[in-house]
Design an enzyme around this catalytic site. Structure first.
Site, PDB file in Angstrom:
ATOM      1  N   GLY A 171       0.809  -1.155   0.024  1.00 22.09           N
ATOM      2  CA  GLY A 171      -0.009   0.122  -0.075  1.00 22.09           C
ATOM      3  C   GLY A 171       0.874   1.293   0.002  1.00 22.09           C
ATOM      4  O   GLY A 171       2.120   1.169   0.213  1.00 22.09           O
TER       5      GLY A 171
ATOM      6  N   GLY B 201       0.787   5.303   1.583  1.00 23.30           N
ATOM      7  CA  GLY B 201       0.429   6.036   2.480  1.00 23.30           C
ATOM      8  C   GLY B 201       1.010   7.321   2.614  1.00 23.30           C
ATOM      9  O   GLY B 201       1.822   7.796   1.579  1.00 23.30           O
TER      10      GLY B 201
ATOM     11  N   PHE C  40       3.200   8.664   4.262  1.00 20.60           N
ATOM     12  CA  PHE C  40       4.592   8.657   4.526  1.00 20.60           C
ATOM     13  C   PHE C  40       5.384   8.054   3.754  1.00 20.60           C
ATOM     14  O   PHE C  40       6.648   8.062   3.782  1.00 20.60           O
ATOM     15  CB  PHE C  40       4.798   8.468   6.112  1.00 20.60           C
ATOM     16  CG  PHE C  40       4.222   9.330   6.984  1.00 20.60           C
ATOM     17  CD1 PHE C  40       4.727  10.460   7.226  1.00 20.60           C
ATOM     18  CD2 PHE C  40       3.268   8.603   7.739  1.00 20.60           C
ATOM     19  CE1 PHE C  40       3.902  11.149   8.233  1.00 20.60           C
ATOM     20  CE2 PHE C  40       2.551   9.573   8.781  1.00 20.60           C
ATOM     21  CZ  PHE C  40       2.925  10.782   9.015  1.00 20.60           C
ATOM     22  N   GLY C  41       4.898   7.178   2.748  1.00 19.33           N
ATOM     23  CA  GLY C  41       5.640   6.436   1.808  1.00 19.33           C
ATOM     24  C   GLY C  41       4.892   5.154   1.489  1.00 19.33           C
ATOM     25  O   GLY C  41       3.597   4.975   1.816  1.00 19.33           O
TER      26      GLY C  41
ATOM     27  N   VAL D 128       4.688   0.902   1.466  1.00 20.76           N
ATOM     28  CA  VAL D 128       4.878  -0.321   2.262  1.00 20.76           C
ATOM     29  C   VAL D 128       4.944  -1.707   1.437  1.00 20.76           C
ATOM     30  O   VAL D 128       4.129  -1.842   0.634  1.00 20.76           O
ATOM     31  CB  VAL D 128       3.688  -0.499   3.320  1.00 20.76           C
ATOM     32  CG1 VAL D 128       4.222  -1.727   4.476  1.00 20.76           C
ATOM     33  CG2 VAL D 128       3.501   0.661   4.062  1.00 20.76           C
TER      34      VAL D 128
ATOM     35  N   LYS E 198       8.420  -0.245   5.455  1.00 24.08           N
ATOM     36  CA  LYS E 198       7.685   1.257   5.070  1.00 24.08           C
ATOM     37  C   LYS E 198       8.971   1.996   4.441  1.00 24.08           C
ATOM     38  O   LYS E 198      10.008   2.308   4.995  1.00 24.08           O
ATOM     39  CB  LYS E 198       7.108   1.802   6.145  1.00 24.08           C
ATOM     40  CG  LYS E 198       6.544   2.993   5.735  1.00 24.08           C
ATOM     41  CD  LYS E 198       5.822   3.706   6.689  1.00 24.08           C
ATOM     42  CE  LYS E 198       4.217   3.357   6.213  1.00 24.08           C
ATOM     43  NZ  LYS E 198       3.025   4.044   7.142  1.00 24.08           N
TER      44      LYS E 198
ATOM     45  N   ASP F  40      -3.003  10.819  14.163  1.00 27.71           N
ATOM     46  CA  ASP F  40      -3.381  10.587  12.990  1.00 27.71           C
ATOM     47  C   ASP F  40      -4.280   9.032  13.269  1.00 27.71           C
ATOM     48  O   ASP F  40      -3.960   8.120  12.169  1.00 27.71           O
ATOM     49  CB  ASP F  40      -2.166  10.401  11.907  1.00 27.71           C
ATOM     50  CG  ASP F  40      -2.739  10.569  10.454  1.00 27.71           C
ATOM     51  OD1 ASP F  40      -3.879  10.838  10.190  1.00 27.71           O
ATOM     52  OD2 ASP F  40      -1.897  10.023   9.553  1.00 27.71           O
TER      53      ASP F  40
END
Ligand SMILES: *[C@@H]1O[C@H](CO)[C@@H](O)[C@H](O)[C@H]1NC(C)=O
Ligand SMILES: *[C@@H]1O[C@H](CO)[C@@H](O)[C@H](O)[C@H]1NC(C)=O
Ligand SMILES: *[C@@H]1O[C@H](CO)[C@@H](O)[C@H](O)[C@H]1NC(C)=O
Ligand SMILES: *[C@@H]1O[C@H](CO)[C@@H](O)[C@H](O)[C@H]1NC(C)=O
Ligand SMILES: *[C@@H]1O[C@H](CO)[C@@H](O)[C@H](O)[C@H]1NC(C)=O
Length: 667
Positions: free
Chosen positions: A353, A355, A357-358, A360, A375, A468
Site C-alpha cells: 500500500g 500512504g 509517509f511512503g 509499504v 515502509k 492520525d
C-alpha cells in the site's frame, strides 16, 4: 575449506552483531545477583533480598553507636559486559532509594549512574564527596567517564544537598548541577525515586528525567554532551555510591539499559578512502588465512573438540541473550541491502500500500525466518530523518498488543526504511463498506483500538498523542485484532515545515480545534476515534470535511429521532446485538463532541466497551455546534473552555440530512 567457512561465518556474525542493539533489564535483584556473574559488585556493595546496597544498610548497624556508622565507604557495581556508548542512542532507567540513618546527625554523600572506561573498582580515596568517581589526590584527567550524580551533601562547590549533577573529569567543576527543589523531590526522603537518563546520539544531548516512583517522569535537565570526547566507544555501565563523615544507605531496586547503535559516517568515510586498508585486505589476509588453514589442518582433532565445547557455551549465551532480548525487544538496525533483498528490490508485486509517509512492501527475511512489512519513507528532509531516528527509540519501546510493533529500521544515504511486523489482513480501510466483517469482529477491532489509545495516552512511560487515528492506520492481524500503527511519525514529520500542512492529521478525522489551534491532544485523538466508530458501525467512509460532518450530523439526527439503529451497515443484515451497537454509537457520538472538554477520556470509552453494565455518558438530542462559540462564552460563566456544553443542546444545527443523501458518501 571448513576453516575458511568457519572464519567467514564468524566474520559475518561479528559484523551483524555489531549493529544489534544491546539491552538488559533487572526488574529486581536477589541475594545471588553479586555472586552469579549477573553483575560485578565491588567495594561495599552487597545484594539484599530484592535490591542492591551500594553502601551498608542501616539494619546492619542498628546496635552500633552513631560514631561507628558506615563512614567513608565506597561501593561500585557494573554490568559485566561492554556496551556501546557512541555512536548510539542510549536509554537507562533505574529506581533508587537513599535512606539517612535514624540517629545520624548528617546525611551523605550520594549515588551516581556511571559510564566507565573499565570495570575496575572505584579509585582509591574516592569516598565522601568524590562519590566513588575520582581519587581526591589525583583528581581528573586520568579516568574517562561520564557520571550522573544524585548528591545529598552540600559541599562548598555544590548548589545544595539535594541536587543532580553531571561529572566527567572533575567533581568540583561539574558539567552541570541543578537543585531538585523546584521538582518537590527530596533525595533523602527515603522514598523510591525513579530516574531515566537518555542520550540522543544524533543531537548529542543528555536528557535526565526524575520522579517519585509511581508518578510520571518529569524532564529535569538537558545537557549537551559530546560522548565521543568523554568516554571510549565501548564502555561499562553501572553505579557508584559513597559515604563520608555523614552516612546514609544507597539502594538500587531495578535497572534497565538499552544502547541502540547509529551508523558512524566518519568511520565509513575513512574506510572508503583508505586504499592501504584495501591492500591489507587483498594481500595480507590471504596469507594469514593460508597459514591459518595449514596450522588448523594439522590441529583438526584438537580444534574440533574445542569448537564443540565452545559452541555449547555460545548456545547457552545466545539463549540467555535471546531471552533478555525478547523481554525488551528493541528495534534493530538493518542494512539497505538486507531489506532490498527481503522485498525483491521493492518490487511492485510486494507493494502492500501507499500512504502519507511512503510505500509499504511485504518482505521475507531468513534470520530469523519471518515476514515483515517494510515502509519506505518519502518526503523527508535531512533534519526530518535525524529527528525521526532519534524518535525510533521512543516508538520502539512502546509495547502493547494493539500496537504495531516496530522491529527495526535502516538509514543509508537517502533511504529511510522502517520494519514492522507483517499484518496479514492489511488495514481497516480495506473493509469499511467493501468487505464483510461480522459485528463481533467490528466490536473487537474498536475495543482494541481504544485500548491502544489508552496505552498511548495514559499507560506507557512517555505518553504520546497519535495525531492520525484513521482506518488506514488500523492494521489487522490474522485474527482481525486491531494494531494501531504509524504513531510518532506524524508528530515528528510535522516539525518539518515543508510537510506540515500535508501531514498534520487527515481531514475528516481531525478534531475542529486542531484546525485552528494546530495543537493535537488526547482529546483530538478521541475525536478521530469517534469518527472511526461511526465508519465501522455504518460501513461508510467519510472523505473530506463536508462529508464527515454530514455523516456525523446524520447519525446524530437519528439519535435525536430515537432511530439510531437505522444507520447500521446493511451488510450486517440485522445480525448484531442491538444494545451493544447502540452503546457503541452513543460512545462514538460523544467522542465527536465539538467541544474537546466535553468528549469522554479514552479510559471511559474502554470501560464502557469492556463492561455492558457501565453507565453511558449523557448525549444531547442533536449535534452541538461549534458555530455558537461567541454566544456561549458570554453565557457560560463556569470555565474558560472554548465551548460551553450546558446549553448547547438547545442550539442545534439545521435538520439532519435524509438517509438517501448520505448514501452518496458510502464507499
Ligand atoms: C546486636 O547485634 C547482634 C548480632 O549482630 C545481636 O546478637 C545482639 O543481640 C544485638 N544487640 C542488641 C542490644 O540489640
Ligand atoms: C535513636 O533515637 C531514638 C529516639 O530518638 C532512640 O530511641 C534510639 O535508641 C536511638 N538509636 C540508637 C541506635 O541510638
Ligand atoms: C590503591 O590502594 C591499594 C591498596 O592500598 C594499592 O595497592 C594500590 O596501588 C592503590 N592504587 C593507586 C592507583 O594508588
Ligand atoms: C533547596 O531547599 C533547601 C531546604 O529548604 C535549602 O537549604 C536550599 O538552599 C535550597 N536550594 C536552592 C538551590 O535554593
Ligand atoms: C528538554 O528538552 C525537551 C525537548 O527535547 C523538552 O521537552 C524539555 O522540556 C526539556 N527539559 C528541560 C528541563 O529543559
Amino acid at each position: 575449506m571448513f576453516m575458511l567457512l568457519l572464519l567467514s561465518s564468524f566474520l559475518n556474525q561479528a559484523s551483524l552483531s555489531s549493529i544489534d542493539p544491546i539491552t538488559f533489564s533487572f526488574p529486581s535483584f536477589n541475594p545471588q545477583s553479586c555472586s552469579n556473574g549477573d553483575l560485578i559488585c565491588m567495594g561495599s556493595v552487597t545484594a539484599g533480598d530484592h535490591y542492591l546496597n551500594l553502601t551498608p544498610e542501616s539494619a546492619q548497624e542498628t546496635n552500633t553507636s552513631v560514631s561507628s556508622l558506615p563512614i567513608n565507604k565506597v561501593g561500585r557495581v557494573v554490568y559485566p559486559h561492554r556496551v556501546l556508548a557512541w555512536p548510539a542512542i542510549i536509554s537507562t532507567t533505574f529506581t533508587v532509594r537513599i535512606s539517612p540513618f535514624p540517629n545520624s546527625t548528617g546525611s551523605g554523600e550520594g549515588i551516581a549512574f556511571v559510564i566507565a572506561q573499565d570495570s575496575n573498582p572505584s579509585p582509591n580515596d574516592s569516598y565522601g564527596s568524590y562519590i566513588g568517581l575520582l581519587d581526591r589526590s589525583t583528581q581528573g584527567g586520568v579516568v574517562h567517564q561520564l557520571a550522573v550524580e544524585l548528591d545529598t551533601f552540600a559541599n562548598e562547590f555544590d548548589p545544595d544537598d539535594n541536587h543532580i549533577g553531571i561529572d566527567t573529569t572533575s567533581i568540583i567543576n561539574p558539567v552541570a548541577a541543578k537543585s531538585l527543589n523546584s521538582t518537590g523531590i527530596n533525595l533523602k526522603s527515603g522514598r523510591d525515586i525513579k530516574v531515566k537518563i537518555d542520550y540522543d546520539g544524533w543531537k548529542k544531548i543528555l536528557h535526565i528525567y526524575v520522579a517519585y516512583s509511581g508518578n510520571p517522569l518529569m524532564s529535569f535537565l538537558n545537557q549537551s554532551i559530546m560522548m565521543s570526547d568523554t568516554v571510549p566507544s565501548s564502555v561499562y555501565v553501572g553505579f557508584t555510591a559513597s559515604t563520608g563523615t555523614a552516612s546514609e544507605t544507597h539502594q538500587i531496586f531495578d535497572w534497565s539499559f538499552t544502547s541502540m547503535p547509529l551508523p558512524d559516517y566518519s568511520l565509513k568515510h575513512k574506510l572508503d578512502r583508505g586504499d592501504e586498508i584495501k591492500i591489507m585486505v587483498i594481500i595480507v589476509i590471504p596469507i594469514i588465512v593460508g597459514l591459518f588453514v595449514l596450522v588448523a589442518w594439522a590441529l583438526v582433532p584438537f580444534v574440533c573438540r574445542a569448537i564443540g565445547s565452545k559452541n555449547e557455551r555460545n548456545r547457552k549465551n545466545e539463549d540467555i541473550e535471546s531471552r533478555s532480548r525478547s523481554a525488551a525487544n528493541v528495534p534493530k538496525m538493518f542494512t539497505y541491502k538486507q531489506l532490498s533483498k527481503a522485498t525483491h528490490n521493492f518490487s511492485k508485486d510486494n507493494l502492500l500500500g501507499t500512504g502519507g509517509f511512503g510505500s509499504v512492501y511485504k518482505g521475507i527475511i531468513s534470520h530469523p525466518p519471518s515476514t515483515i512489512a517494510v515502509k519506505k519513507i518519502s518526503a523527508t528532509s535531512k533534519q526530518g530523518e535525524k529527528e525521526y531516528l532519534a524518535e525510533i527509540c521512543t516508538i520502539g519501546c512502546l509495547r502493547h498488543k494493539n500496537i504495531v510493533q516496530l522491529q527495526g529500521w535502516s538509514h543509508e544515504g537517502e533511504h529511510l526504511l522502517l520494519v514492522y511486523e507483517y499484518m496479514p489482513n492489511s488495514s481497516l480501510d480495506h473493509f469499511i463498506g467493501k468487505i464483510f466483517l461480522d459485528w463481533t469482529t467490528r466490536y473487537k477491532i474498536l475495543t482494541g483500538l481504544a485500548s491502544a489509545l489508552l496505552y498511548l495516552h495514559e499507560e506507557c512511560a512517555n505518553p504520546v498523542v497519535h495525531r492520525d487515528v484513521k482506518p488506514n492506520n488500523v492494521m489487522l492481524d490474522s485474527d482481525y485484532n486491531a494494531h494501531l500503527g504509524d504513531f510518532g511519525l506524524a508528530r515528528l514529520l510535522q516539525n518539518d515545515a515543508s510537510v506540515t500542512t500535508m501531514l498534520a492529521g487527515t481531514p475528516g478525522y481531525l478534531a475542529p480545534e486542531v484546525g485552528y489551534s494546530g495543537r493535537a491532544t488526547p482529546a483530538s485523538d478521541v475525536y478521530s476515534f469517534g469518527m472511526v466508530v461511526l465508519e465501522v458501525v455504518c460501513g461508510r467512509r467519510s472523505k473530506g470535511m463536508m462529508e464527515e460532518n454530514s455523516l456525523v450530523d446524520y447519525v446524530w439526527g437519528l439519535h435525536g429521532k430515537g432511530t439510531l439503529l437505522q444507520c447500521v451497515d446493511r451488510m450486517l443484515q440485522g445480525r448484531f446485538e442491538e444494545e451493544q451497537v447502540k452503546r457503541t454509537l452513543i460512545v462514538g457520538l460523544a467522542c465527536l463532541h465539538p467541544d474537546s472538554s466535553s468528549r469522554p477520556r479514552i479510559r471511559r470509552v474502554v470501560q464502557i466497551f469492556m463492561n455492558p453494565n457501565e453507565p453511558l455518558m449523557e448525549l444531547p438530542g442533536c449535534r452541538p455546534s461549534a458555530i455558537y462559540v461567541s454566544l456561549q462564552s458570554s453565557a457560560a460563566s463556569t470555565t474558560t473552555t472554548d465551548f460551553g456544553s450546558t446549553a448547547v443542546s438547545a442550539l442545534c444545527r439545521s435538520a439532519p440530512l435524509p438517509d438517501e443523501t448520505v448514501i452518496q458518501y458510502g464507499m
